[in-house]
Write a protein that holds these residues in place. Sequence first.
Motif, mmCIF file in Angstrom:
data_model
loop_
_atom_site.group_PDB
_atom_site.id
_atom_site.type_symbol
_atom_site.label_atom_id
_atom_site.label_comp_id
_atom_site.label_asym_id
_atom_site.label_seq_id
_atom_site.Cartn_x
_atom_site.Cartn_y
_atom_site.Cartn_z
ATOM 1 N N GLY A 42 29.276 77.215 35.667
ATOM 2 C CA GLY A 42 30.622 77.016 35.149
ATOM 3 C C GLY A 42 31.597 78.097 35.585
ATOM 4 N N ARG A 43 31.079 79.248 35.950
ATOM 5 C CA ARG A 43 31.951 80.307 36.451
ATOM 6 C C ARG A 43 32.662 79.869 37.730
ATOM 7 N NH1 ARG A 43 35.346 82.317 38.041
ATOM 8 N NH2 ARG A 43 35.677 84.385 38.857
ATOM 9 N N TYR A 44 32.006 78.982 38.509
ATOM 10 C CA TYR A 44 32.560 78.599 39.807
ATOM 11 C C TYR A 44 32.796 77.093 39.998
ATOM 12 C CZ TYR A 44 31.151 83.342 40.875
ATOM 13 O OH TYR A 44 31.003 84.696 40.847
ATOM 14 N N LEU A 45 32.133 76.251 39.211
ATOM 15 C CA LEU A 45 32.200 74.807 39.456
ATOM 16 C C LEU A 45 32.856 74.068 38.301
ATOM 17 C CD1 LEU A 45 28.619 74.371 40.936
ATOM 18 C CD2 LEU A 45 30.779 74.586 42.183
ATOM 19 N N GLN A 46 33.802 73.224 38.643
ATOM 20 C CA GLN A 46 34.627 72.523 37.659
ATOM 21 C C GLN A 46 33.818 71.613 36.740
ATOM 22 O OE1 GLN A 46 37.691 70.191 39.498
ATOM 23 N NE2 GLN A 46 38.777 69.854 37.598
ATOM 24 N N PHE A 47 32.756 71.007 37.239
ATOM 25 C CA PHE A 47 32.025 70.039 36.424
ATOM 26 C C PHE A 47 31.141 70.693 35.357
ATOM 27 C CE2 PHE A 47 28.942 70.950 39.748
ATOM 28 C CZ PHE A 47 27.748 71.038 39.033
ATOM 29 N N GLY A 139 34.001 76.133 51.264
ATOM 30 C CA GLY A 139 34.906 76.911 50.428
ATOM 31 C C GLY A 139 34.139 77.502 49.265
ATOM 32 N N ALA A 140 34.408 78.757 48.947
ATOM 33 C CA ALA A 140 33.739 79.418 47.827
ATOM 34 C C ALA A 140 34.715 80.373 47.155
ATOM 35 C CB ALA A 140 32.513 80.191 48.316
ATOM 36 N N ALA A 141 34.564 80.520 45.851
ATOM 37 C CA ALA A 141 35.398 81.489 45.140
ATOM 38 C C ALA A 141 35.216 82.860 45.788
ATOM 39 C CB ALA A 141 35.016 81.547 43.665
ATOM 40 N N VAL A 142 36.302 83.586 45.913
ATOM 41 C CA VAL A 142 36.270 84.890 46.589
ATOM 42 C C VAL A 142 35.200 85.798 46.004
ATOM 43 C CG1 VAL A 142 37.620 86.999 46.958
ATOM 44 C CG2 VAL A 142 38.643 84.772 47.422
ATOM 45 N N ASP A 143 35.020 85.775 44.685
ATOM 46 C CA ASP A 143 34.036 86.669 44.079
ATOM 47 C C ASP A 143 32.635 86.060 43.968
ATOM 48 O OD1 ASP A 143 34.648 84.883 42.041
ATOM 49 O OD2 ASP A 143 34.610 86.418 40.471
ATOM 50 N N ASN A 144 32.422 84.875 44.537
ATOM 51 C CA ASN A 144 31.092 84.260 44.540
ATOM 52 C C ASN A 144 30.327 84.759 45.774
ATOM 53 O OD1 ASN A 144 28.818 82.657 44.502
ATOM 54 N ND2 ASN A 144 29.923 80.778 44.011
ATOM 55 N N ARG A 145 29.812 85.960 45.684
ATOM 56 C CA ARG A 145 29.163 86.624 46.820
ATOM 57 C C ARG A 145 27.962 85.838 47.349
ATOM 58 N NH1 ARG A 145 31.962 88.391 49.863
ATOM 59 N NH2 ARG A 145 30.132 89.077 50.970
ATOM 60 N N ARG A 146 27.175 85.251 46.476
ATOM 61 C CA ARG A 146 25.987 84.518 46.936
ATOM 62 C C ARG A 146 26.372 83.310 47.790
ATOM 63 N NH1 ARG A 146 21.006 85.522 45.390
ATOM 64 N NH2 ARG A 146 20.577 87.014 43.749
ATOM 65 N N SER A 147 27.345 82.547 47.334
ATOM 66 C CA SER A 147 27.770 81.367 48.079
ATOM 67 C C SER A 147 28.406 81.757 49.410
ATOM 68 C CB SER A 147 28.741 80.543 47.229
ATOM 69 O OG SER A 147 28.991 79.301 47.839
ATOM 70 N N GLY A 172 40.193 77.533 34.744
ATOM 71 C CA GLY A 172 40.959 78.558 35.449
ATOM 72 C C GLY A 172 41.002 78.299 36.943
ATOM 73 N N LEU A 173 41.897 79.000 37.613
ATOM 74 C CA LEU A 173 42.050 78.845 39.057
ATOM 75 C C LEU A 173 41.571 80.106 39.769
ATOM 76 C CD1 LEU A 173 45.575 77.206 39.109
ATOM 77 C CD2 LEU A 173 43.395 76.096 39.601
ATOM 78 N N ASP A 174 40.670 79.917 40.743
ATOM 79 C CA ASP A 174 40.124 81.026 41.526
ATOM 80 C C ASP A 174 40.642 80.973 42.950
ATOM 81 O OD1 ASP A 174 38.496 81.988 39.438
ATOM 82 O OD2 ASP A 174 36.895 80.584 39.967
ATOM 83 N N ASP A 175 40.792 82.129 43.557
ATOM 84 C CA ASP A 175 41.093 82.197 44.980
ATOM 85 C C ASP A 175 39.857 81.720 45.744
ATOM 86 O OD1 ASP A 175 43.487 83.320 44.218
ATOM 87 O OD2 ASP A 175 42.992 85.342 44.910
ATOM 88 N N MET A 176 40.084 80.994 46.843
ATOM 89 C CA MET A 176 38.982 80.429 47.612
ATOM 90 C C MET A 176 38.912 81.037 49.005
ATOM 91 S SD MET A 176 38.185 76.509 48.791
ATOM 92 C CE MET A 176 39.642 76.436 49.810
ATOM 93 N N ALA A 177 37.737 81.539 49.366
ATOM 94 C CA ALA A 177 37.459 81.958 50.738
ATOM 95 C C ALA A 177 37.085 80.698 51.509
ATOM 96 C CB ALA A 177 36.317 82.967 50.767
ATOM 97 N N ARG A 178 37.786 80.436 52.608
ATOM 98 C CA ARG A 178 37.545 79.226 53.405
ATOM 99 C C ARG A 178 36.849 79.616 54.702
ATOM 100 N NH1 ARG A 178 37.978 74.154 53.173
ATOM 101 N NH2 ARG A 178 39.597 74.094 51.613
ATOM 102 N N TYR A 179 35.697 78.978 54.911
ATOM 103 C CA TYR A 179 34.896 79.206 56.113
ATOM 104 C C TYR A 179 34.855 77.930 56.943
ATOM 105 C CZ TYR A 179 33.005 83.389 53.877
ATOM 106 O OH TYR A 179 32.865 84.619 53.279
ATOM 107 N N SER A 180 34.687 78.094 58.260
ATOM 108 C CA SER A 180 34.530 76.918 59.118
ATOM 109 C C SER A 180 33.580 77.222 60.271
ATOM 110 C CB SER A 180 35.879 76.460 59.681
ATOM 111 O OG SER A 180 36.383 77.406 60.594
ATOM 112 N N MET A 181 33.041 76.144 60.802
ATOM 113 C CA MET A 181 32.260 76.209 62.030
ATOM 114 C C MET A 181 32.659 75.004 62.878
ATOM 115 S SD MET A 181 28.165 76.245 62.806
ATOM 116 C CE MET A 181 27.926 77.760 61.892
ATOM 117 N N LEU A 182 32.957 75.260 64.132
ATOM 118 C CA LEU A 182 33.298 74.202 65.079
ATOM 119 C C LEU A 182 32.050 73.768 65.834
ATOM 120 C CD1 LEU A 182 36.601 75.707 66.523
ATOM 121 C CD2 LEU A 182 36.353 73.992 64.705
ATOM 122 N N ARG A 183 32.095 72.551 66.317
ATOM 123 C CA ARG A 183 30.947 72.001 67.047
ATOM 124 C C ARG A 183 30.529 72.908 68.204
ATOM 125 N NH1 ARG A 183 27.967 67.745 68.032
ATOM 126 N NH2 ARG A 183 27.506 67.096 70.153
#
Length: 191
Positions: A42-47, A139-147, A172-183
Amino acid sequence: MSDWPVPPDEMVVDDETRLRPVFESPPEQMYSLIDANRSRLGRYLQFATPEYSLEDAREYARQCRDKWGRQGEQSYAIIHGGQLAGTIGILRFGSDNRAVEIGYWIGVEFEGRGIVTACVEKMLEMCFDRLAVNQVNIGAAVDNRRSRAVAERAGFRLDGVTRQWLVNGSGGLDDMARYSMLRNEWLELRR
């Protein structure tokens, strides 16, 4: 990309880990795992709210079955050592830019074993080989180090931070770190 190839019914990750459609796991097991990890999730996931119920787990399984093989969400149960450990799946599919976003969560008793990283790598294989996408995002919450560490170990690149983007279990609303990988980056990693 209007056609969505039928996803595999099961993917072998390693000797102990399999990915199976969420709707093949009993909703009671999913509810039990979420309930046991509710405060952490619940700290990180809306459901993962205090109100999340067995009926919610059943409804989620029904929705996953209805969406299977169609453009949209494809959710897998992570089965490790014969036990339900968490989920991983494609959350959104962008048809014009050939991009997907994957998300995952795992029970605390399964953390620290590399299970989620291995599952992400298997999903990358499916996304780039079978679905022919160009970009996979996490995408992961900025403070979600494991994810965030999972994305980094799998070779994703940090694109930036989107402020107050993720809704958590308390609303609540958390800042999100956005990661990507291209083909092409993935192909390079495979060499």
